[in-house]
Design an enzyme around this catalytic site. Structure first.
Site, short mmCIF file in Angstrom:
data_model
loop_
_atom_site.label_atom_id
_atom_site.label_comp_id
_atom_site.label_asym_id
_atom_site.label_seq_id
_atom_site.Cartn_x
_atom_site.Cartn_y
_atom_site.Cartn_z
N LYS A 217 0.81 -1.22 0.00
CA LYS A 217 0.00 0.00 0.00
C LYS A 217 0.84 1.27 0.00
O LYS A 217 0.33 2.35 -0.28
CB LYS A 217 -0.97 0.00 1.19
CG LYS A 217 -2.07 -1.03 1.00
CD LYS A 217 -3.29 -0.76 1.84
CE LYS A 217 -4.41 -1.68 1.35
NZ LYS A 217 -5.64 -1.53 2.08
N LYS B 237 -4.29 -7.82 -7.47
CA LYS B 237 -5.58 -8.16 -6.87
C LYS B 237 -6.66 -7.15 -7.30
O LYS B 237 -6.38 -5.95 -7.37
CB LYS B 237 -5.41 -8.11 -5.35
CG LYS B 237 -6.58 -8.60 -4.56
CD LYS B 237 -6.33 -8.45 -3.07
CE LYS B 237 -6.55 -7.04 -2.60
NZ LYS B 237 -7.06 -6.91 -1.23
N LYS C 129 -10.95 -2.44 -4.30
CA LYS C 129 -11.91 -1.33 -4.36
C LYS C 129 -11.22 0.01 -4.44
O LYS C 129 -11.82 0.99 -4.86
CB LYS C 129 -12.90 -1.41 -3.19
CG LYS C 129 -12.27 -1.35 -1.81
CD LYS C 129 -13.37 -1.32 -0.75
CE LYS C 129 -13.47 -2.60 0.03
NZ LYS C 129 -12.33 -2.84 0.95
#
Ligand code: AQP
Length: 347
Positions: A123, A207, A210
């Site tokens: 992230k 992946k 969202k």
């Protein structure tokens, strides 16, 4: 003299899992989590499901959007078959035990363990990690608290959460060892099904997420039939037809992803899907996949939209779930204060 600590010796099977309301939910969340949450509830086990809004703010969230996304998430749980009368469904911030236990776990977890967490690295990749929130770094400790506040024994998750669950086990074991108790269970990850890792429609090595900046990379649970069909038609693939065995998909991540999605949506194995469609070109496979995706997802979207017309009712359901969650978590966290030597003398 301090009272001897009574600790449970055996733990009955209890499921806990959560989803971040950090955006609209995706097909990945549905296949990797929601669909399985409903199945677990139907197996007659205690099931506790949570919209982890405190995890969501580890990355800045617009407050009005966070509220909306939390309600949308709750609607998605219910529309996917989670019945708030049979499962406990609530949002994390309404039960203070999560944050309280997370602090204690911050004092149990080791920096070296946190430094190995790949989700934090992913992230912050390409960004200034120094500028990431402390909350994002400590995310796995809060996740361990979410689970342990209920003495949950099993956590259904997608493949991406496996490392965090291993950390949960390490934290629980270290707490038990440090305080000489058998207080926390050692949780089992439940990673099963054909779609434990649904990949991006634009990049088969990433992946489906969202928070991916590209809306084309994912199917949202709020997408209508046209949007679903367009996204699948435009999904990245390769020029080869489908092979007749799974081996033939080895170095074809995008093709493998579409086959896996088809399998998970139809309840078949990926091997069956490949055998059925052997030799087919994507130009003919994609419309079939789109038709299947619309058939499965459109009743969910319709039900979500119906539920979202009454936000006060969703808030009421979440509040009621939080009361039931609190009733389980409070005595567990109170016991943790006792075990760690904190005086609790307020009346
Ligand atoms: N692509 C996926 N395939 C299978 N399972 C998935 N899950 C998420 N994406 C996939 C599973 O959904 C549950 C909830 O995940 P989360 O929302 O708490 O966090 P996440 O894994 O970080 O999901 P996102 O979509 O990638 O969120 P953002 O973009 O906000 O970080 C978990 O069980 C997860 O495994």
């Amino acid at each position: 003299m301090a009272e001897p600590v009574q600790t449970p010796q055996a733990f009955s099977k209890r499921i806990f899992s959560g989803i971040q309301p950090s955006g609209g939910l995706t097909l990945g969340n549905y296949l990797g989590a929601l669909k399985r949450f409903a199945e677990k509830q139907n197996e007659g086990i205690d099931t506790i499901y949570c919209l982890v809004d405190m995890h969501a703010i580890t990355v800045w969230q617009d407050p009005a959007k966070l509220r909306q996304q939390t309600r949308e998430g709750a609607a998605a749980f219910i529309a996917s078959g989670v019945d708030p009368a049979r499962s406990i469904l609530f949002n994390q911030s309404q039960v203070g035990a999560h944050a309280e236990l997370a602090w204690i776990f911050n004092c149990v977890a080791r920096l070296g363990w946190m430094n190995r967490m790949t989700q934090f690295k992913d992230k912050t990749a390409g960004k200034n990690a120094e500028n990431a929130s402390l909350g994002l770094y400590a995310y796995p400790s809060l996740m361990a608290a979410d689970i342990m506040a209920y003495h949950a024994t099993h956590v259904p998750v997608g493949e991406d959460q496996k490392q965090h669950l291993e950390l949960t086990r390490d934290i629980a074991a270290k707490f038990n060892h440090d305080y000489g108790v058998e207080f926390f269970p050692i949780v089992e990850p439940v990673i099963e099904g054909a779609a434990t890792r649904v990949m991006s429609l634009r990049d088969g090595t990433k992946k489906m997420s969202k928070s991916d900046p590209s809306d084309q990379s994912r199917i949202n649970l709020t997408d209508d039939a046209d949007a679903i069909a367009t996204k699948i038609r435009k999904a990245k693939t390769d020029p080869d037809p489908l092979p007749d065995t799974l081996d033939g998909l080895k170095d074809r991540p995008e093709a493998r992803n579409l086959v896996n999605i088809y399998a998970a949506l139809s309840g078949k194995t990926a091997a069956d899907v490949v055998a059925e469609h052997a030799g087919a070109q994507f130009v003919s496979f994609k419309p079939k996949l789109a038709e299947l995706a619309v058939a499965v997802l459109s009743p969910i979207t319709t039900e979500m939209n119906r539920l979202l017309r009454d936000p006060a009712e969703i808030d009421r359901v979440l509040g009621q779930g939080a009361d039931r969650a609190e009733a389980i978590a409070r005595p567990i966290v109170d016991k943790v204060y006792d075990i760690t030597g904190m005086i609790r003398s307020r009346r």
